[in-house]
Design a protein around this motif. Sequence first.
Motif, mmCIF file in Angstrom:
data_model
loop_
_atom_site.group_PDB
_atom_site.id
_atom_site.type_symbol
_atom_site.label_atom_id
_atom_site.label_comp_id
_atom_site.label_asym_id
_atom_site.label_seq_id
_atom_site.Cartn_x
_atom_site.Cartn_y
_atom_site.Cartn_z
ATOM 1 N N LEU A 91 0.829 -1.213 0.000
ATOM 2 C CA LEU A 91 0.000 0.000 0.000
ATOM 3 C C LEU A 91 0.863 1.263 0.000
ATOM 4 C CD1 LEU A 91 -2.768 -1.066 2.556
ATOM 5 C CD2 LEU A 91 -2.975 -0.903 0.064
ATOM 6 N N PHE A 92 1.942 1.230 0.785
ATOM 7 C CA PHE A 92 2.814 2.414 0.858
ATOM 8 C C PHE A 92 3.492 2.680 -0.488
ATOM 9 C CE2 PHE A 92 3.592 1.633 5.690
ATOM 10 C CZ PHE A 92 2.290 2.029 5.943
ATOM 11 N N ILE A 93 3.870 1.628 -1.208
ATOM 12 C CA ILE A 93 4.495 1.818 -2.521
ATOM 13 C C ILE A 93 3.508 2.460 -3.492
ATOM 14 C CG2 ILE A 93 5.422 0.610 -4.533
ATOM 15 C CD1 ILE A 93 6.631 -1.434 -2.610
ATOM 16 N N VAL A 94 2.266 1.988 -3.479
ATOM 17 C CA VAL A 94 1.250 2.550 -4.367
ATOM 18 C C VAL A 94 0.985 4.015 -4.019
ATOM 19 C CG1 VAL A 94 -1.162 2.401 -5.068
ATOM 20 C CG2 VAL A 94 0.174 0.304 -4.777
ATOM 21 N N ILE A 95 0.843 4.305 -2.730
ATOM 22 C CA ILE A 95 0.575 5.692 -2.309
ATOM 23 C C ILE A 95 1.758 6.593 -2.620
ATOM 24 C CG2 ILE A 95 0.155 7.156 -0.296
ATOM 25 C CD1 ILE A 95 -1.384 4.783 0.931
ATOM 26 N N SER A 96 2.978 6.099 -2.380
ATOM 27 C CA SER A 96 4.170 6.907 -2.656
ATOM 28 C C SER A 96 4.290 7.192 -4.151
ATOM 29 C CB SER A 96 5.422 6.171 -2.160
ATOM 30 O OG SER A 96 5.389 5.992 -0.761
ATOM 31 N N GLY A 97 3.943 6.216 -4.990
ATOM 32 C CA GLY A 97 3.972 6.470 -6.423
ATOM 33 C C GLY A 97 2.987 7.544 -6.844
ATOM 34 N N ALA A 98 1.829 7.566 -6.167
ATOM 35 C CA ALA A 98 0.832 8.598 -6.480
ATOM 36 C C ALA A 98 1.289 9.983 -6.022
ATOM 37 C CB ALA A 98 -0.497 8.240 -5.816
ATOM 38 N N LEU A 99 2.161 10.025 -5.009
ATOM 39 C CA LEU A 99 2.657 11.301 -4.498
ATOM 40 C C LEU A 99 3.872 11.825 -5.253
ATOM 41 C CD1 LEU A 99 2.383 10.605 -0.648
ATOM 42 C CD2 LEU A 99 0.880 12.048 -2.033
ATOM 43 N N LYS A 100 4.332 11.070 -6.228
ATOM 44 C CA LYS A 100 5.507 11.453 -7.001
ATOM 45 C C LYS A 100 5.201 12.658 -7.882
ATOM 46 C CE LYS A 100 8.859 9.241 -10.139
ATOM 47 N NZ LYS A 100 9.177 7.957 -10.817
ATOM 48 N N ALA A 101 6.126 13.613 -7.937
ATOM 49 C CA ALA A 101 5.919 14.819 -8.744
ATOM 50 C C ALA A 101 5.903 14.464 -10.224
ATOM 51 C CB ALA A 101 7.018 15.837 -8.462
#
Length: 579
Positions: free
Chosen positions: A506-516
């Motif tokens: 879940l953290f990987i998916v969320i972090s990818g969505a937060l990528k500039a």
Amino acid sequence: MSRDSNDSSSSAADEKASAHHHEEGLRDDSRITDDTTSNSNSDAMAGQSRPWQELRGEETDGKMERVTMGTAGTASASDHNGVGIANSAQTAAVKRGTTADEIPIEMDAVTRGGTGSGGDTLAPPGGTGTGCDGAAAGGIEYKVYKRRWFGLVQLTLLNVIVSWDWLTFSPVAGHAARYFNTTETTINWLSTAFLFAFTFITPVVIYVLHLGPKPSIVTAAALLLVGNWIRYAGSHSGSGGIFGVVMFGQILTGLAQPFVLAAPTRYSDLWFTNRGRVAATAVSSLANPLGAALGQLIVPFWVNQPSDISRMVLYVSIISSICAIPAFFIPAQPPTPAAPSGETPKLSLAATARVLSNQVEFWLLLVPFAVYVGLFNSISSLLNQILLPHGYNDEEAGIAGALLIVVGLVAAAVTSPVIDRTKSYLAAIRVAVPLAGLCYLVFIWMPDTKGGGGVAGPYVVMAVLGAACFSLVPVVVEYLVELTHPISPAVTSTLAWSGGQLLGGLFIVISGALKAGGDGAEGGRPPGDMRDALIFHAVLALAAVPLPLCLGLFGRKEKLLLRRVKSDEESRSSVEEGK
């Protein structure tokens, strides 16, 4: 002749009366056991102390009576074999602990014993012997065997290679994306699917580990062999490979991970004494991140251009096969138990669910462990993408990931033997958890230091973070076993790791969505910047810090009893008193 006939009749009558009285005594014992067992459900809800058979509830109704009567019926046969039951007191279960802060344990009157030939013998607990390290207690020889190292080495190798499989593509995500004609976000799903596969198969892992560590290890080895060669077939098929086939092979390797990652506590419980379990668990558990370090460090040197991807996957497949094949030949269990706690019957899964749902200390450890494992999985998978937008290259990012893991392994190698001897689980947790939370906070600003300080900033923070987190892994998984004994280590370990893998995905998916985006972020951030993801990591890490620090507070210090250690010590004491 008449006198002989009368004497014979009188003797037969006496034997019949004696047998009748003995049967009545057994019925009385059975009624006492039934009365005790009937209160098990209410005691479980109230958090009171009770024997493990009582915790099993409905599954144990009537079993105590059968065990006691069965033992009485085989007494003469056992005596004939030289392992007999001396008196009725020895046939009774051995109870340990009666205070409200522990779960007492009743050992069955008929227990498994070793004869040196691998057979089972009938022996009473509490007989003659010399304790749990190479001693015989009532016919049971408590001994550790050199062959345990073969299984431990094999478990360690499988944990190394399964983690390497996880991060096969992440250190070279850019080259992999171009080779498969896709995006880096899609390549990230190879790591994410691997982690979600762990959670999907968790119920099966708990059941298989309940049977023993060898079935679990063999299952993992088979999945690794098949999964790796399917990945190679997908990456070698035509120009650009077939991404769907690679994903299928990656999921198979992901299904293999929980069978070996959750096995160390089960293996150490079966093969080691309480003076070596933390170290054994540390070696095999921490081999998992070692594989991730090897992947991050070695893979970038194998891949210099997109066309190198297929050859790199071939190398990993060959190494995986070499590590997996010996798993089919490890011993299933020691000829005789290593310690009394290793042979203690574990609670059923239904009883385990009832106990764990009401045990606060279990959740105070499980939740932060899952959060920190999830954060580690996320930052390990994305470290390359976190650093590259700020001017770092693949090799520098790989070294940062390797430092995270290698320094952590060294720290764990130093702390684990100390904790093994002192049993200072709580002190280690109270030091390492705040330090890990602080590292995640500081790392927010580290990628920006490339221009002024070079690579020193990320390297130092990664090294300290690794030391804090890796020291925690064996401590927490063993502490969970100690606080929940006689619940099977397979359950607590699998649940803890499963939570970490689920959160990691879940953290990987969320972090990818937060990528500039490609145009960068506000404030002059470079394209692809992941500062928002680092802030997300830090918030979660700091939020989890207070939970383990609450252990033993608010009048619950007595709940931190090391039940498995106490079980072994009391068994040894009872043997010495019986000499």
